[in-house]
Scaffold this motif. Structure first.
Motif, PDB file in Angstrom:
ATOM      1  N   ALA A   1       0.847  -1.189   0.000  1.00 35.76           N
ATOM      2  CA  ALA A   1       0.000   0.000   0.000  1.00 35.76           C
ATOM      3  C   ALA A   1       0.885   1.243   0.000  1.00 35.76           C
ATOM      4  O   ALA A   1       2.020   1.208   0.478  1.00 35.76           O
ATOM      5  CB  ALA A   1      -0.893  -0.024   1.228  1.00 35.76           C
ATOM      6  N   PRO A   2       0.379   2.376  -0.508  1.00 30.41           N
ATOM      7  CA  PRO A   2       1.157   3.621  -0.464  1.00 30.41           C
ATOM      8  C   PRO A   2       1.480   4.009   0.974  1.00 30.41           C
ATOM      9  O   PRO A   2       0.781   3.623   1.921  1.00 30.41           O
ATOM     10  CB  PRO A   2       0.211   4.634  -1.123  1.00 30.41           C
ATOM     11  N   LEU A   3       2.523   4.794   1.135  1.00 33.04           N
ATOM     12  CA  LEU A   3       2.961   5.202   2.460  1.00 33.04           C
ATOM     13  C   LEU A   3       1.848   5.908   3.230  1.00 33.04           C
ATOM     14  O   LEU A   3       1.658   5.665   4.435  1.00 33.04           O
ATOM     15  CB  LEU A   3       4.183   6.132   2.340  1.00 33.04           C
ATOM     16  N   ALA A   4       1.102   6.772   2.571  1.00 36.59           N
ATOM     17  CA  ALA A   4       0.027   7.499   3.243  1.00 36.59           C
ATOM     18  C   ALA A   4      -1.006   6.544   3.815  1.00 36.59           C
ATOM     19  O   ALA A   4      -1.559   6.778   4.896  1.00 36.59           O
ATOM     20  CB  ALA A   4      -0.630   8.479   2.272  1.00 36.59           C
ATOM     21  N   GLU A   5      -1.267   5.451   3.106  1.00 37.28           N
ATOM     22  CA  GLU A   5      -2.228   4.464   3.588  1.00 37.28           C
ATOM     23  C   GLU A   5      -1.637   3.661   4.741  1.00 37.28           C
ATOM     24  O   GLU A   5      -2.337   3.360   5.722  1.00 37.28           O
ATOM     25  CB  GLU A   5      -2.643   3.532   2.444  1.00 37.28           C
ATOM     26  N   ARG A   6      -0.367   3.342   4.659  1.00 38.12           N
ATOM     27  CA  ARG A   6       0.279   2.575   5.724  1.00 38.12           C
ATOM     28  C   ARG A   6       0.326   3.363   7.034  1.00 38.12           C
ATOM     29  O   ARG A   6       0.307   2.776   8.118  1.00 38.12           O
ATOM     30  CB  ARG A   6       1.702   2.170   5.309  1.00 38.12           C
ATOM     31  N   LEU A   7       0.382   4.689   6.918  1.00 33.38           N
ATOM     32  CA  LEU A   7       0.486   5.526   8.112  1.00 33.38           C
ATOM     33  C   LEU A   7      -0.860   6.054   8.588  1.00 33.38           C
ATOM     34  O   LEU A   7      -0.911   6.843   9.536  1.00 33.38           O
ATOM     35  CB  LEU A   7       1.407   6.718   7.842  1.00 33.38           C
TER      36      LEU A   7
ATOM     37  N   GLY B   1       2.002  21.578  -0.537  1.00 33.92           N
ATOM     38  CA  GLY B   1       0.866  22.494  -0.515  1.00 33.92           C
ATOM     39  C   GLY B   1      -0.037  22.319   0.686  1.00 33.92           C
ATOM     40  O   GLY B   1      -1.225  22.641   0.629  1.00 33.92           O
ATOM     41  N   GLY B   2       0.499  21.796   1.806  1.00 33.06           N
ATOM     42  CA  GLY B   2      -0.322  21.579   2.992  1.00 33.06           C
ATOM     43  C   GLY B   2      -1.140  20.309   2.946  1.00 33.06           C
ATOM     44  O   GLY B   2      -1.991  20.070   3.812  1.00 33.06           O
ATOM     45  N   ASP B   3      -0.882  19.476   1.951  1.00 32.29           N
ATOM     46  CA  ASP B   3      -1.608  18.217   1.754  1.00 32.29           C
ATOM     47  C   ASP B   3      -0.755  17.087   2.341  1.00 32.29           C
ATOM     48  O   ASP B   3       0.307  16.746   1.807  1.00 32.29           O
ATOM     49  CB  ASP B   3      -1.834  18.018   0.252  1.00 32.29           C
ATOM     50  N   GLY B   4      -1.214  16.500   3.446  1.00 37.37           N
ATOM     51  CA  GLY B   4      -0.442  15.459   4.104  1.00 37.37           C
ATOM     52  C   GLY B   4      -0.236  14.234   3.246  1.00 37.37           C
ATOM     53  O   GLY B   4       0.855  13.647   3.211  1.00 37.37           O
ATOM     54  N   ARG B   5      -1.266  13.823   2.535  1.00 34.41           N
ATOM     55  CA  ARG B   5      -1.164  12.649   1.668  1.00 34.41           C
ATOM     56  C   ARG B   5      -0.171  12.894   0.545  1.00 34.41           C
ATOM     57  O   ARG B   5       0.655  12.031   0.223  1.00 34.41           O
ATOM     58  CB  ARG B   5      -2.537  12.290   1.097  1.00 34.41           C
ATOM     59  N   LYS B   6      -0.233  14.088  -0.056  1.00 36.02           N
ATOM     60  CA  LYS B   6       0.690  14.417  -1.132  1.00 36.02           C
ATOM     61  C   LYS B   6       2.129  14.445  -0.623  1.00 36.02           C
ATOM     62  O   LYS B   6       3.058  13.985  -1.307  1.00 36.02           O
ATOM     63  CB  LYS B   6       0.316  15.761  -1.743  1.00 36.02           C
ATOM     64  N   LEU B   7       2.322  14.979   0.586  1.00 31.32           N
ATOM     65  CA  LEU B   7       3.664  15.014   1.164  1.00 31.32           C
ATOM     66  C   LEU B   7       4.239  13.607   1.287  1.00 31.32           C
ATOM     67  O   LEU B   7       5.392  13.357   0.893  1.00 31.32           O
ATOM     68  CB  LEU B   7       3.614  15.674   2.540  1.00 31.32           C
ATOM     69  N   LEU B   8       3.458  12.675   1.813  1.00 31.98           N
ATOM     70  CA  LEU B   8       3.948  11.308   1.999  1.00 31.98           C
ATOM     71  C   LEU B   8       4.186  10.617   0.660  1.00 31.98           C
ATOM     72  O   LEU B   8       5.141   9.846   0.511  1.00 31.98           O
ATOM     73  CB  LEU B   8       2.962  10.520   2.847  1.00 31.98           C
ATOM     74  N   ASN B   9       3.329  10.894  -0.314  1.00 27.42           N
ATOM     75  CA  ASN B   9       3.526  10.301  -1.642  1.00 27.42           C
ATOM     76  C   ASN B   9       4.820  10.802  -2.278  1.00 27.42           C
ATOM     77  O   ASN B   9       5.584  10.031  -2.876  1.00 27.42           O
ATOM     78  CB  ASN B   9       2.333  10.619  -2.545  1.00 27.42           C
ATOM     79  N   ILE B  10       5.068  12.124  -2.173  1.00 25.60           N
ATOM     80  CA  ILE B  10       6.297  12.696  -2.718  1.00 25.60           C
ATOM     81  C   ILE B  10       7.517  12.138  -1.984  1.00 25.60           C
ATOM     82  O   ILE B  10       8.530  11.794  -2.596  1.00 25.60           O
ATOM     83  CB  ILE B  10       6.263  14.236  -2.617  1.00 25.60           C
ATOM     84  N   PHE B  11       7.403  12.049  -0.666  1.00 28.89           N
ATOM     85  CA  PHE B  11       8.516  11.556   0.135  1.00 28.89           C
ATOM     86  C   PHE B  11       8.859  10.110  -0.223  1.00 28.89           C
ATOM     87  O   PHE B  11      10.035   9.756  -0.384  1.00 28.89           O
ATOM     88  CB  PHE B  11       8.162  11.671   1.617  1.00 28.89           C
ATOM     89  N   GLU B  12       7.837   9.285  -0.386  1.00 27.02           N
ATOM     90  CA  GLU B  12       8.084   7.884  -0.748  1.00 27.02           C
ATOM     91  C   GLU B  12       8.712   7.786  -2.140  1.00 27.02           C
ATOM     92  O   GLU B  12       9.642   6.996  -2.362  1.00 27.02           O
ATOM     93  CB  GLU B  12       6.778   7.099  -0.695  1.00 27.02           C
ATOM     94  N   LEU B  13       8.200   8.592  -3.077  1.00 26.77           N
ATOM     95  CA  LEU B  13       8.769   8.613  -4.421  1.00 26.77           C
ATOM     96  C   LEU B  13      10.234   9.048  -4.378  1.00 26.77           C
ATOM     97  O   LEU B  13      11.095   8.462  -5.060  1.00 26.77           O
ATOM     98  CB  LEU B  13       7.955   9.574  -5.306  1.00 26.77           C
ATOM     99  N   LEU B  14      10.512  10.046  -3.566  1.00 26.44           N
ATOM    100  CA  LEU B  14      11.877  10.551  -3.437  1.00 26.44           C
ATOM    101  C   LEU B  14      12.811   9.480  -2.881  1.00 26.44           C
ATOM    102  O   LEU B  14      13.898   9.240  -3.428  1.00 26.44           O
ATOM    103  CB  LEU B  14      11.883  11.776  -2.530  1.00 26.44           C
ATOM    104  N   VAL B  15      12.398   8.834  -1.809  1.00 28.29           N
ATOM    105  CA  VAL B  15      13.235   7.805  -1.181  1.00 28.29           C
ATOM    106  C   VAL B  15      13.539   6.677  -2.167  1.00 28.29           C
ATOM    107  O   VAL B  15      14.659   6.148  -2.214  1.00 28.29           O
ATOM    108  CB  VAL B  15      12.551   7.261   0.085  1.00 28.29           C
TER     109      VAL B  15
END
Length: 425
Positions: free
Chosen positions: A3-9, A193-207
């Motif tokens: 599952a995406p990181l946002a879903e796991r958290l 942009g203040g979007d928690g889900r987007k932040l986690l998605n970007i962070f996971e993609l970056l890692v």
């Protein structure tokens, strides 16, 4: 597949929930309702990625209620009725365990679809929780809105987003296996942009772009690896706010060329037609106001028209309104006046209305002097009677200052004739 990181958290309790302390804090209404076991129908209104769906799940889990969910994107009246029938069988009427029906993107439901929810909500067959990114005053029918509490969720603040990142690194199994060092976070936070889900998605993609388990994250690395992938117009991200800001400021600055350019950017990006029209409607009062009262009429008619016809034809109507407003004389005198008046009300409280202009519907009120000294303006020369309408404590206060334009100059002259001694015009 993981599952995406946002879903796991995704948190499962209010204590694990980050942000929205005005709702879930010690004195927050949602926490209090859960403690009492009495959950009212409600609508969560806020930007994407602020935890609306998560809150609905937590409310259902912690209250121990049956939970049904629908998405307004792909559900119809038949789906709604099927869920309501199931809910009626699994719960009683107005009990503490009434089933919860969660509807995501509830603003996408048509009037008939929203109408189909009314009886179930009114009779207590279900407790409705709706989630929307749009203002429910515009998108939810009044009959349904009156049966729900509206709770506003705010975009995540810097501290919330940073806490989310550190929690991800510390608690997610996949990330915990890596040696991740966050040296800088500004770029990540800005792209979210203040979007928690987007932040986690970007962070996971970056890692996942790094080879090996030793990862150092800086702003330059984030921008180099991520920015090119997020540069497209995003209706919920940073460009959404940048472009609507440029659009409004171009109109305010009387530049129809720039204004229609940014309008085209939004149209090509698939921006909600009613979002654009609402901004024009607000601007017509805030930035044009009494300099050209017709601007508000044009903007209101534009909102009605684009709501009826949609894309692609509404682009023409939006262009007409945009160029008209950009070329119109400007004034913020009405905006300034209500701002001053609200400040005055907050500073002085509930002052007594002068007796002379109070309503006097009964004999007793008339005997007490209600309305006794009222001067009917039309009974005097030039339809004007010298009378103070403000409470005594703030009498002679000037709140409205007409703007320096031809239309409001007539207001200034009108007031000058009547209130020269009072306002010193």
């Amino acid at each position: 597949m993981n599952a995406p990181l946002a879903e796991r958290l995704r948190p499962e309790t209010l204590d694990d929930y980050i942000s929205q302390t005005h709702l879930v804090g010690p004195q927050g209404p949602l926490r209090i309702q859960l403690k009492q076991g009495l959950i009212s129908s409600m609508i969560f209104w806020g930007p994407p990625g602020t935890g609306k769906t998560t809150l609905a799940n937590i409310v259902a889990t912690q209250s121990g209620r049956p939970f049904y969910t629908l998405s307004a994107i792909n559900s119809g009246v038949k789906d709604i009725r099927e869920v309501i029938d199931k809910a009626k069988q699994s719960g009683g009427l107005f009990t503490t365990k009434n089933p919860i029906l969660f509807i995501d993107e509830i603003h996408r439901f048509s009037k008939s679809q929203q109408d189909s929810l009314l009886q179930a909500v009114e009779k207590g067959w279900v407790t409705l929780i709706g989630a929307t990114t749009e203002n429910p005053s515009f998108e939810v029918i009044p009959a349904l809105l009156s049966r729900c509490q509206v709770y506003i969720l705010k975009a995540f603040e810097k501290t919330d987003l940073e806490q989310l990142l550190h929690r991800a690194i510390a608690t997610d199994k996949a990330l915990a296996e890596k040696n991740i060092k966050l040296e800088e976070t500004a770029a990540l936070l800005r792209l979210s942009g203040g979007d928690g889900r987007k932040l986690l998605n970007i962070f996971e993609l970056l890692v996942n772009t790094f080879e090996g388990d030793d990862i150092v994250i800086t702003d330059d690395i984030v921008l180099a690896k991520i920015q090119n992938n997020t540069a497209r117009y995003d209706k919920t991200g940073e460009q959404h706010y940048d472009i609507i800001s440029a659009f409004i400021k171009s109109i305010r600055g009387s530049d129809p060329n720039a204004a229609v350019y940014y309008l085209a950017r939004m149209i090509e990006g698939g921006e909600d037609v009613k979002f654009i029209a609402r901004r024009l409607l607000i601007l017509a009062s805030e930035d044009i106001g009494n300099a050209n009262p017709t601007a508000l009429v044009i903007a209101n008619n534009t909102f009605q028209a684009v709501s009826a016809i949609g894309y692609p034809e509404s682009r023409i109507t939006l262009s007409q309104c945009t160029t008209y407003l950009a070329c119109s004389p400007k004034s913020n005198s009405a905006y300034e006046a209500i701002g001053k008046a609200q400040q005055l009300v907050r500073a002085t409280g509930d002052l007594s209305v002068p007796l002379g202009i109070r309503n006097a519907p009964t004999k007793l009120m008339k005997e007490l002097g209600y309305g006794e000294d009222y001067k009917y303006a039309h009974s005097y020369a030039n339809n004007f009677a010298e009378q103070e309408f403000l409470p005594d404590e703030i009498k002679n206060t000037k709140l409205y200052e007409p703007g320096a334009n031809a239309r409001e100059q007539s207001d200034r002259n009108f007031l000058k004739q009547r209130w020269k001694t009072k306002y010193g015009y």
